[in-house]
Enzyme design. Structure first.
Site, PDB file in Angstrom:
ATOM      1  N   CYS A  73       3.601   9.964  -1.859  1.00  0.00           N
ATOM      2  CA  CYS A  73       3.851  10.067  -3.297  1.00  0.00           C
ATOM      3  C   CYS A  73       2.795  10.936  -3.945  1.00  0.00           C
ATOM      4  CB  CYS A  73       3.930   8.691  -3.946  1.00  0.00           C
ATOM      5  SG  CYS A  73       2.371   8.052  -4.552  1.00  0.00           S
ATOM      6  N   GLU A  74       3.235  11.763  -4.867  1.00  0.00           N
ATOM      7  CA  GLU A  74       2.309  12.721  -5.470  1.00  0.00           C
ATOM      8  C   GLU A  74       1.405  12.089  -6.521  1.00  0.00           C
ATOM      9  OE1 GLU A  74       5.036  15.692  -6.862  1.00  0.00           O
ATOM     10  OE2 GLU A  74       5.116  14.866  -8.878  1.00  0.00           O
ATOM     11  N   HIS A  75       1.670  10.836  -6.880  1.00  0.00           N
ATOM     12  CA  HIS A  75       0.815  10.175  -7.864  1.00  0.00           C
ATOM     13  C   HIS A  75      -0.387   9.500  -7.232  1.00  0.00           C
ATOM     14  CE1 HIS A  75       4.716   9.876 -10.377  1.00  0.00           C
ATOM     15  NE2 HIS A  75       4.083  11.009 -10.599  1.00  0.00           N
ATOM     16  N   HIS A  76      -0.227   8.979  -6.014  1.00  0.00           N
ATOM     17  CA  HIS A  76      -1.312   8.210  -5.397  1.00  0.00           C
ATOM     18  C   HIS A  76      -1.665   8.679  -3.989  1.00  0.00           C
ATOM     19  CE1 HIS A  76       0.876   5.558  -8.260  1.00  0.00           C
ATOM     20  NE2 HIS A  76      -0.350   5.266  -8.643  1.00  0.00           N
ATOM     21  N   GLN A 114      10.139  10.401  -5.277  1.00  0.00           N
ATOM     22  CA  GLN A 114      11.451  10.198  -4.648  1.00  0.00           C
ATOM     23  C   GLN A 114      12.554  10.988  -5.341  1.00  0.00           C
ATOM     24  OE1 GLN A 114      12.344   6.106  -3.669  1.00  0.00           O
ATOM     25  NE2 GLN A 114      14.537   6.526  -3.558  1.00  0.00           N
ATOM     26  N   HIS A 142       7.840   2.110  -1.357  1.00  0.00           N
ATOM     27  CA  HIS A 142       6.668   2.863  -1.817  1.00  0.00           C
ATOM     28  C   HIS A 142       5.407   2.023  -1.643  1.00  0.00           C
ATOM     29  CE1 HIS A 142       8.795   6.172  -4.045  1.00  0.00           C
ATOM     30  NE2 HIS A 142       9.784   5.338  -3.761  1.00  0.00           N
ATOM     31  N   CYS A 144       2.613   2.625  -2.848  1.00  0.00           N
ATOM     32  CA  CYS A 144       1.858   2.535  -4.113  1.00  0.00           C
ATOM     33  C   CYS A 144       2.390   1.412  -4.996  1.00  0.00           C
ATOM     34  CB  CYS A 144       1.839   3.873  -4.852  1.00  0.00           C
ATOM     35  SG  CYS A 144       3.435   4.427  -5.443  1.00  0.00           S
TER      36      CYS A 144
HETATM   37 ZN   LIG Z   1       2.730   6.516  -6.181  1.00  0.00          ZN
END
Ligand SMILES: [Zn+2]
Length: 181
Positions: A73-76, A114, A142, A144
């Site tokens: 995931c590009e956030h975490h 996603q 996920h 995260c």
């Molecule tokens: Zn994430």
């Protein structure tokens, strides 16, 4: 671009560990290697590894169901993984069947979300093969959401993108949905 061992040692120090203790001494080299694999297609916008074949115009919907994938995931930068089901209604050509899992793999090996991954697969397939319509469904877990944040182990997130005839033909869309579940 590649992660350097120094980048990894800096991160290990930042989280409060000692990058030179015996257990971690080989870790930076391993992480550099793993990142090269996991993020292999970062920044690439076009999938090129495929061949097209001519077919009769009345060919039925092509479905490749439950293709496993792993992404970050590009956030975490934590893993999310699950299965992708890809379908398209051919016009006059089809793509080699083994190339669809390759396309999924290509799309997944970069930081993403996603929804973005679902769209990227649909966009690339639409671009590559002249089709009446394309549908992509992803079901994923996920890390995260499970290891941190809302801490909900086992939760599944689903996303879907439909293009062309899958938007207008309810029967075809239903046929696709049956392959998903
Ligand atoms: Zn994430």
């Amino acid at each position: 671009m590649q992660t350097s061992e120094e980048d990894v040692r800096r991160l290990l120090t930042a989280i409060g560990d000692d990058p030179f203790r015996p257990g971690l001494i080989e870790t930076p080299a391993r992480v550099v290697k793993a990142n090269a694999e996991i993020f292999a297609h970062t920044g690439e916008t076009t999938f090129t590894d495929y061949k097209l074949f001519e077919v009769a115009t009345d060919t039925d919907m092509v479905v490749v169901a439950d293709i496993p994938f792993y992404s970050m995931c590009e956030h975490h930068l934590l893993p999310f993984f699950g299965t992708v089901t890809v379908a398209y209604q051919p016009k006059q050509q089809v793509i080699g069947l083994s190339k669809i899992p390759r396309l999924v793999d290509w799309a997944a090996r970069r930081p993403s979300v996603q929804e973005g991954l679902t769209t990227l697969i649909a966009d690339e397939l639409s671009r590559i093969v002249s089709a009446e319509g394309v549908a992509v469904h992803i079901s994923a877990r996920h890390m995260c959401m499970e290891m941190r944040g809302i801490n909900r182990p086992g939760t599944t997130t689903t996303t879907q993108v439909t293009r062309g005839i899958f938007k207008t033909d309810a029967m075809l869309r239903q046929e696709f949905q049956q392959q998903v579940h």
